[in-house]
Enzyme design. Sequence first.
Site, PDB file in Angstrom:
ATOM      1  N   ASP A 196       0.840  -1.194   0.000  1.00 10.12           N
ATOM      2  CA  ASP A 196       0.000   0.000   0.000  1.00 10.12           C
ATOM      3  C   ASP A 196       0.879   1.250   0.000  1.00 10.12           C
ATOM      4  OD1 ASP A 196      -2.747   1.168   0.388  1.00 10.12           O
ATOM      5  OD2 ASP A 196      -1.781   1.962   2.202  1.00 10.12           O
ATOM      6  N   GLU A 208       1.463  -0.611  -5.106  1.00 13.32           N
ATOM      7  CA  GLU A 208       0.420   0.383  -5.367  1.00 13.32           C
ATOM      8  C   GLU A 208       1.144   1.722  -5.403  1.00 13.32           C
ATOM      9  OE1 GLU A 208      -3.417   2.699  -3.549  1.00 13.32           O
ATOM     10  OE2 GLU A 208      -1.597   2.285  -2.427  1.00 13.32           O
TER      11      GLU A 208
END
Length: 549
Positions: free
Chosen positions: A214, A277
Amino acid sequence: MTQELTSPSPAPQAAGPDRGRGWWRDAVIYQVYVRSFSDSDGDGIGDLRGVRERLPHLKDLGVDAVWLTPFYASPQADGGYDVADYRAVDPLFGTLADADDLIRTAHALGLRVIVDIVPNHTSDRHPWFTDPELARQRYVFRPGKGTRGELPPNDWESVFGGPAWTRTDRGDWYLHLFAPEQPDLDWERPEVHEEFAAILRFWLDLGVDGFRIDVAHGMVKAPGLPDIGHGAQARLIGSQVLPFFDQDGVHAIHRTWRRLLDGHREAGGREVIGVAEAWAPSAERLALYVRPDELHQAFNFQFLSAPWDADALRGVIDSSLAATVAVGAPTTWVLSNHDVVRHTTRLGGLARARAATLLMLALPGSAYLYQGEELGLPEVTDLPAEVRQDPAFFRGNGQGGDGASAADGSGDGGQDGFRDGCRVPLPWSGALPPYGFGPGGSWLPQPADWGRLSVAAQTGDPSSTLELYRGALELRRRLPGLGDGEMAWQPAPEGVLAVRRPGMLCTVNTRPGDVEIPLPGELLLASAPVAAGGTSAVLPGDSCVWWAI
């Protein structure tokens, strides 16, 4: 004679997903937003046991791996992306034993498991942050500006809206690029590096096959934390390098993690991947995250953001492939996820969504699917304010609003600018809510007409979106080299794309009306009924067709 065909021609049983080394290069990976997938205990919130019980659906769909959003111990200020303990399962979602069972069951079905890691920030309930002295050693704290330190240290804004700084009782300020409950870690501290290496090893020992990282572009901040100089900073994410995003220093972290993952394989373990990401201003900068000594994949948000236009789509596909080929990595393709408006709504309807999916699955590289897109679910745009839980909704004009528009690339089709609408729990069966989601209700209300979109309702219907996905994934496996082989553009009328792949030609009509073309070959699969006969075929508007050649 003219024929109308929408379902694939008969195909043998798909082979298992274990293709040896490099499985990730052409894998189809299915994202499970755990709290909205399936509820096993009746509390209205999806959980790990619910995911495990529904794994046969993913096996039947034909995907290679499942990516699980965070299920760690968390106060749930941001849907679990505020982690209080990276080695514990939140009671909302089950136990560590449930996680172990899920991984074992997935492997028995031939599915790999990717878990989320959140390294940019933790929860403000993490033991490091609740200890005032420890917090100042491992998070980004700065004195304020002004005569009494009453002003934030700089002008940075939270992605969710408002200042990226919160003042403490001691009078100093801590950085949070997201919600105030998500303080940013200080990656200049060696203890932070050591802790995350240990976290990765913990989950490797439990058997996971990959980590989705993330905010992989966010851990390193520019020296001196300089001002940006203007507001609406969420609009800039992915369009330029910012003092807090896409700094070159993040790549040293990813190289360290790649060595850790490779070492696991070399010691006799599984081939485990890292997936970034990362928002970057160009395909070339995104490709830096997947150089041979860094991560294996990075999400291609440029493709997700592309409008429904033939020239724009071709441009994004070309630039994406050129950038990743230059570093020897596969390209990834994605149309929806838990942070953006579902592409059925974003692109302007189900016809375009089905066509875009077939185009995506015909491209070389790896594809990511978001739960529910195989059912053609639209964005839920009429959720009442009192049921919403996205922190962006409560903080104003950050990611919820202008930032969301920038992120998904379109304001089309009823976008409301917040993320709850794509997180409504799935319909599995039945005519009434909660449509088999679980024995109780659902944490977000489901639309009254979703019974027709359930897994049960669409199974066996050759015109359904679910069967379209199943057929496409079956053919993708059956055609040698389709996932990671060569591609070439073929001549096509204006507004039409023609992509040659091994054993197949993919034609996409982005125009609203029919287009007649010379018959390319035997029809394999189409997103809409196709009239084909003699020497020509008619491509319906907003459609995609696969032809055997």
